[in-house]
Structures are given as C-alpha cells and as structure tokens.
Scaffold this motif. Sequence first.
Motif, PDB file in Angstrom:
ATOM      1  N   ILE A  34      12.459   5.048   5.373  1.00 45.01           N
ATOM      2  CA  ILE A  34      13.230   4.516   6.498  1.00 45.01           C
ATOM      3  C   ILE A  34      14.547   3.915   6.010  1.00 45.01           C
ATOM      4  O   ILE A  34      15.590   4.039   6.654  1.00 45.01           O
ATOM      5  CB  ILE A  34      12.389   3.468   7.254  1.00 45.01           C
ATOM      6  CG1 ILE A  34      11.220   4.142   7.968  1.00 45.01           C
ATOM      7  CG2 ILE A  34      13.239   2.678   8.253  1.00 45.01           C
ATOM      8  CD1 ILE A  34      10.133   3.178   8.426  1.00 45.01           C
ATOM      9  N   GLY A  35      14.504   3.283   4.839  1.00 39.99           N
ATOM     10  CA  GLY A  35      15.704   2.679   4.276  1.00 39.99           C
ATOM     11  C   GLY A  35      16.667   3.669   3.638  1.00 39.99           C
ATOM     12  O   GLY A  35      17.738   3.284   3.172  1.00 39.99           O
TER      13      GLY A  35
ATOM     14  N   HIS B 135       0.878  -1.168   0.000  1.00 40.33           N
ATOM     15  CA  HIS B 135       0.000   0.000   0.000  1.00 40.33           C
ATOM     16  C   HIS B 135       0.906   1.205   0.000  1.00 40.33           C
ATOM     17  O   HIS B 135       2.013   1.173   0.540  1.00 40.33           O
ATOM     18  CB  HIS B 135      -0.914  -0.008   1.226  1.00 40.33           C
ATOM     19  CG  HIS B 135      -1.889   1.128   1.263  1.00 40.33           C
ATOM     20  ND1 HIS B 135      -1.556   2.365   1.749  1.00 40.33           N
ATOM     21  CD2 HIS B 135      -3.191   1.211   0.876  1.00 40.33           C
ATOM     22  CE1 HIS B 135      -2.605   3.171   1.661  1.00 40.33           C
ATOM     23  NE2 HIS B 135      -3.607   2.497   1.135  1.00 40.33           N
ATOM     24  N   VAL B 136       0.454   2.305  -0.570  1.00 37.91           N
ATOM     25  CA  VAL B 136       1.346   3.435  -0.781  1.00 37.91           C
ATOM     26  C   VAL B 136       1.907   3.993   0.521  1.00 37.91           C
ATOM     27  O   VAL B 136       3.082   4.391   0.577  1.00 37.91           O
ATOM     28  CB  VAL B 136       0.628   4.535  -1.601  1.00 37.91           C
ATOM     29  CG1 VAL B 136      -0.540   5.141  -0.852  1.00 37.91           C
ATOM     30  CG2 VAL B 136       1.629   5.613  -2.018  1.00 37.91           C
ATOM     31  N   VAL B 137       1.122   4.041   1.614  1.00 37.71           N
ATOM     32  CA  VAL B 137       1.632   4.635   2.852  1.00 37.71           C
ATOM     33  C   VAL B 137       2.770   3.801   3.446  1.00 37.71           C
ATOM     34  O   VAL B 137       3.863   4.331   3.700  1.00 37.71           O
ATOM     35  CB  VAL B 137       0.501   4.868   3.869  1.00 37.71           C
ATOM     36  CG1 VAL B 137       1.075   5.351   5.205  1.00 37.71           C
ATOM     37  CG2 VAL B 137      -0.503   5.887   3.327  1.00 37.71           C
ATOM     38  N   PRO B 138       2.601   2.491   3.698  1.00 32.64           N
ATOM     39  CA  PRO B 138       3.738   1.729   4.216  1.00 32.64           C
ATOM     40  C   PRO B 138       4.874   1.588   3.212  1.00 32.64           C
ATOM     41  O   PRO B 138       6.048   1.562   3.602  1.00 32.64           O
ATOM     42  CB  PRO B 138       3.133   0.372   4.565  1.00 32.64           C
ATOM     43  CG  PRO B 138       1.882   0.275   3.793  1.00 32.64           C
ATOM     44  CD  PRO B 138       1.371   1.684   3.681  1.00 32.64           C
ATOM     45  N   GLU B 139       4.556   1.510   1.934  1.00 33.22           N
ATOM     46  CA  GLU B 139       5.621   1.377   0.938  1.00 33.22           C
ATOM     47  C   GLU B 139       6.538   2.603   0.956  1.00 33.22           C
ATOM     48  O   GLU B 139       7.773   2.489   1.008  1.00 33.22           O
ATOM     49  CB  GLU B 139       5.033   1.187  -0.453  1.00 33.22           C
ATOM     50  CG  GLU B 139       6.102   1.048  -1.529  1.00 33.22           C
ATOM     51  CD  GLU B 139       5.526   0.952  -2.935  1.00 33.22           C
ATOM     52  OE1 GLU B 139       6.312   1.103  -3.880  1.00 33.22           O
ATOM     53  OE2 GLU B 139       4.301   0.759  -3.080  1.00 33.22           O
ATOM     54  N   LEU B 140       5.934   3.799   0.927  1.00 30.74           N
ATOM     55  CA  LEU B 140       6.737   5.016   0.999  1.00 30.74           C
ATOM     56  C   LEU B 140       7.479   5.107   2.330  1.00 30.74           C
ATOM     57  O   LEU B 140       8.642   5.533   2.379  1.00 30.74           O
ATOM     58  CB  LEU B 140       5.844   6.237   0.814  1.00 30.74           C
ATOM     59  CG  LEU B 140       5.264   6.471  -0.587  1.00 30.74           C
ATOM     60  CD1 LEU B 140       4.254   7.612  -0.560  1.00 30.74           C
ATOM     61  CD2 LEU B 140       6.361   6.763  -1.601  1.00 30.74           C
ATOM     62  N   SER B 141       6.809   4.694   3.411  1.00 33.65           N
ATOM     63  CA  SER B 141       7.448   4.748   4.731  1.00 33.65           C
ATOM     64  C   SER B 141       8.676   3.862   4.785  1.00 33.65           C
ATOM     65  O   SER B 141       9.750   4.284   5.257  1.00 33.65           O
ATOM     66  CB  SER B 141       6.448   4.331   5.810  1.00 33.65           C
ATOM     67  OG  SER B 141       5.361   5.232   5.887  1.00 33.65           O
TER      68      SER B 141
ATOM     69  N   ALA C  75       8.650   2.110  11.552  1.00 33.24           N
ATOM     70  CA  ALA C  75      10.025   2.470  11.909  1.00 33.24           C
ATOM     71  C   ALA C  75      10.505   1.637  13.099  1.00 33.24           C
ATOM     72  O   ALA C  75      11.657   1.177  13.122  1.00 33.24           O
ATOM     73  CB  ALA C  75      10.112   3.956  12.240  1.00 33.24           C
ATOM     74  N   GLU C  76       9.640   1.414  14.084  1.00 32.42           N
ATOM     75  CA  GLU C  76      10.014   0.627  15.247  1.00 32.42           C
ATOM     76  C   GLU C  76      10.370  -0.806  14.873  1.00 32.42           C
ATOM     77  O   GLU C  76      11.282  -1.410  15.442  1.00 32.42           O
ATOM     78  CB  GLU C  76       8.885   0.632  16.279  1.00 32.42           C
ATOM     79  CG  GLU C  76       8.708   1.974  16.983  1.00 32.42           C
ATOM     80  CD  GLU C  76       7.461   2.007  17.845  1.00 32.42           C
ATOM     81  OE1 GLU C  76       6.645   1.035  17.764  1.00 32.42           O
ATOM     82  OE2 GLU C  76       7.268   2.997  18.583  1.00 32.42           O
ATOM     83  N   ARG C  77       9.672  -1.341  13.898  1.00 32.41           N
ATOM     84  CA  ARG C  77       9.912  -2.718  13.488  1.00 32.41           C
ATOM     85  C   ARG C  77      11.053  -2.844  12.498  1.00 32.41           C
ATOM     86  O   ARG C  77      11.540  -3.947  12.255  1.00 32.41           O
ATOM     87  CB  ARG C  77       8.621  -3.325  12.935  1.00 32.41           C
ATOM     88  CG  ARG C  77       7.679  -3.698  14.070  1.00 32.41           C
ATOM     89  CD  ARG C  77       6.217  -3.586  13.702  1.00 32.41           C
ATOM     90  NE  ARG C  77       5.412  -3.865  14.892  1.00 32.41           N
ATOM     91  CZ  ARG C  77       5.171  -2.963  15.844  1.00 32.41           C
ATOM     92  NH1 ARG C  77       5.669  -1.751  15.756  1.00 32.41           N
ATOM     93  NH2 ARG C  77       4.432  -3.286  16.908  1.00 32.41           N
ATOM     94  N   ALA C  78      11.496  -1.739  11.961  1.00 28.23           N
ATOM     95  CA  ALA C  78      12.625  -1.759  11.032  1.00 28.23           C
ATOM     96  C   ALA C  78      13.950  -1.596  11.755  1.00 28.23           C
ATOM     97  O   ALA C  78      15.007  -1.794  11.167  1.00 28.23           O
ATOM     98  CB  ALA C  78      12.482  -0.642  10.006  1.00 28.23           C
ATOM     99  N   GLU C  79      13.893  -1.248  13.063  1.00 22.71           N
ATOM    100  CA  GLU C  79      15.133  -1.047  13.812  1.00 22.71           C
ATOM    101  C   GLU C  79      15.838  -2.381  14.017  1.00 22.71           C
ATOM    102  O   GLU C  79      15.188  -3.404  14.264  1.00 22.71           O
ATOM    103  CB  GLU C  79      14.822  -0.399  15.168  1.00 22.71           C
ATOM    104  CG  GLU C  79      14.337   1.029  15.057  1.00 22.71           C
ATOM    105  CD  GLU C  79      13.904   1.587  16.394  1.00 22.71           C
ATOM    106  OE1 GLU C  79      13.948   0.814  17.399  1.00 22.71           O
ATOM    107  OE2 GLU C  79      13.531   2.765  16.458  1.00 22.71           O
ATOM    108  N   PRO C  80      17.180  -2.401  13.965  1.00 26.92           N
ATOM    109  CA  PRO C  80      17.920  -3.652  14.181  1.00 26.92           C
ATOM    110  C   PRO C  80      17.626  -4.232  15.554  1.00 26.92           C
ATOM    111  O   PRO C  80      17.531  -3.503  16.546  1.00 26.92           O
ATOM    112  CB  PRO C  80      19.383  -3.192  14.093  1.00 26.92           C
ATOM    113  CG  PRO C  80      19.353  -1.936  13.289  1.00 26.92           C
ATOM    114  CD  PRO C  80      18.054  -1.268  13.644  1.00 26.92           C
ATOM    115  N   GLY C  81      17.431  -5.561  15.617  1.00 29.82           N
ATOM    116  CA  GLY C  81      17.172  -6.240  16.889  1.00 29.82           C
ATOM    117  C   GLY C  81      15.752  -6.092  17.345  1.00 29.82           C
ATOM    118  O   GLY C  81      15.425  -6.576  18.401  1.00 29.82           O
TER     119      GLY C  81
END
Length: 317
Positions: free
Chosen positions: A199-200, A189-195, A311-317
Amino acid sequence: MRALVLGGAGFIGLHLSRRLLADGHEVTIVDDFSRGEEDRELAALSVPVLHADLTDPASYRDFPRGWDQVYLLAAVVGVRNVERDPARVIRTNTFSLLHLLDWLEPGTRLFFASTSEAYAGGVSAGVVAVPTPESVPLMVRDITAPRFAYGVSKLLGEAAVVHTARARGIPYVIGRFHNVYGARMGADHVVPELSLRAIGGEDPFPVYGGEQMRAFCHVDDAVEAMVRLMDTGAAAGEIVHIGNDTETTIADLAELILRLAGHRPRLDLLPAPPGSVARRCPDLAKLRALTGYEPKVTLAEGVRRTFRWYAERAEPG
C-alpha cells in the motif's frame, strides 16, 4: 450460553466474540489493552468489557462467576514482541494461565489458545513430519534463542492445562493455531506486513524467505473450528490443530498482495529470518474427525478481505 473471552479486544478474540454473539450467546470480554484496541469494532459489539491484568491474581476477584465457556486468547504474541522482551512473554503468558486455572470453577469448559510454535523446533531439526499431526514430540532447539520464548510459554501452558484442568474437573480443548490471519491483527504478521508495504508503494520490495512454504488460515475459519470444538463433547481433553492445509510460498503470497495493490516493484528476494522454519502445515485429520470442519475461505479471498481492511485504514483522513 455465557462465554467469557479473555483477550477479547484483540485479533482472534474480537472475531470470536462477534461470532458467539451472532449465535445468540451472552459474551463478556476481558482485556488489558496492551494489544487489543478500544475502537469502533469493539464498541459495536455492545458487550461488557472488563479492564484487567491477568497476571495479577487479585484481578480475578472482580470477575463474575457462572460461565459455561471460557476462552483464553490473551497472550504476548508476534516475533518482534517476543524477540524484544522474551522474559515478558514467558511471565505474561504463564501467569495469566496459571491464575485462570486457579480461578476456574469445575465444569466450566476452557479453550486454551496454543500454537504450532510448540513443536517448531522439531520442524527446524527435520525430525517432525509436515503436514504435522498433534502426536509429534514438542521440541525447542535452542532455549537461549529469544524467538522460542513464545513457543516455550505455550508448551508450558499445554502441560498446565492438561494436568491442572484434569485434576480440577475442568473440561478443556487446546487449539494449536497455525498462521491465522485477517482484519484487525496489527502489523506483526506476514500478510498485513506485506499489505502495508505494498500500500505504501515500497520499491524495491524486500521478500524474506520467499521459498518457504506456509498454510494460511483466515480468522473466520479459525473461529469456526474453535466454536465447533467447544460444542463437541468428544473434543474435551484433546489437543487439536487449527488451520488450513493448503500451502503456498511466501513469494507467491507477496505476488498476490502486490496484484491487489496494483503495485509492480522490483522484488528483492532475501534470506528468511533466523529460526524461521522452511515449511509449516497442519495435519487436520483430527479436527475433521471431531467436528467435520473444512476450511471455507480461500487464500485469494481471505487475503483480498484483509488487504481491503488495511487499505481502507491507510487512506488519508
């Protein structure tokens, strides 16, 4: 009240289940986990969760009876999934509903999740007004185009609910969702895809169809609309648009997300994907008249919540 949520481990289904529990209702979830997740958020609900293939009529024999409300949210969704296997979309979405209609007891109130894609062909052809009321003709411009398979499955679903449920004494509400977004909705979906791309740190940063306009609805508002419709006797037998009628461009959405990410890449403005409509916005007059609903979550606040979750789930660990 006893509620059965089919597809309750998925995006809207989990948010709805959480709300029904908060309102003091008894909830049971059914999911095949092709899209839904057996994660901490689902476990935290502490409700019965049944694993079942809704395209198999034998699955329904194991379901308890005596429900006050049943919500059918289970479906194959997402442009990539639809274009990858349109036959699966039609088969899954159609059989799941038809078997459910055969199984439902008269008097059980049904919510069927439909979509603005049911009339998207008319928007593309310029024969449907925007903002769009429920009364417009439903259209598919090109039956051979894979992306229309989802809209076709929901168009057929609406017809099945209207005629079968009416004949069997099943009160129903058909809700056409319009660009609902929020935490836990996957990446298609456009919102999470852009997010996720922000983030990357993607640079340059492609934005497809930046001039196109959408009206995004946060999942909390969508759930509020669903609950109100199912609790409103006058909504029985109605097809109702669910969404937000504040519009924005895709380019402005991208800028909002990039500001949240603190990322300033070079923007690469590219054409919209084939078949994508230039503008989509629901007319909410019917929903307001039936329920008094007003969207409460602004785009800035809803995107902030959604971005933070990813963003919280993309953080390492």
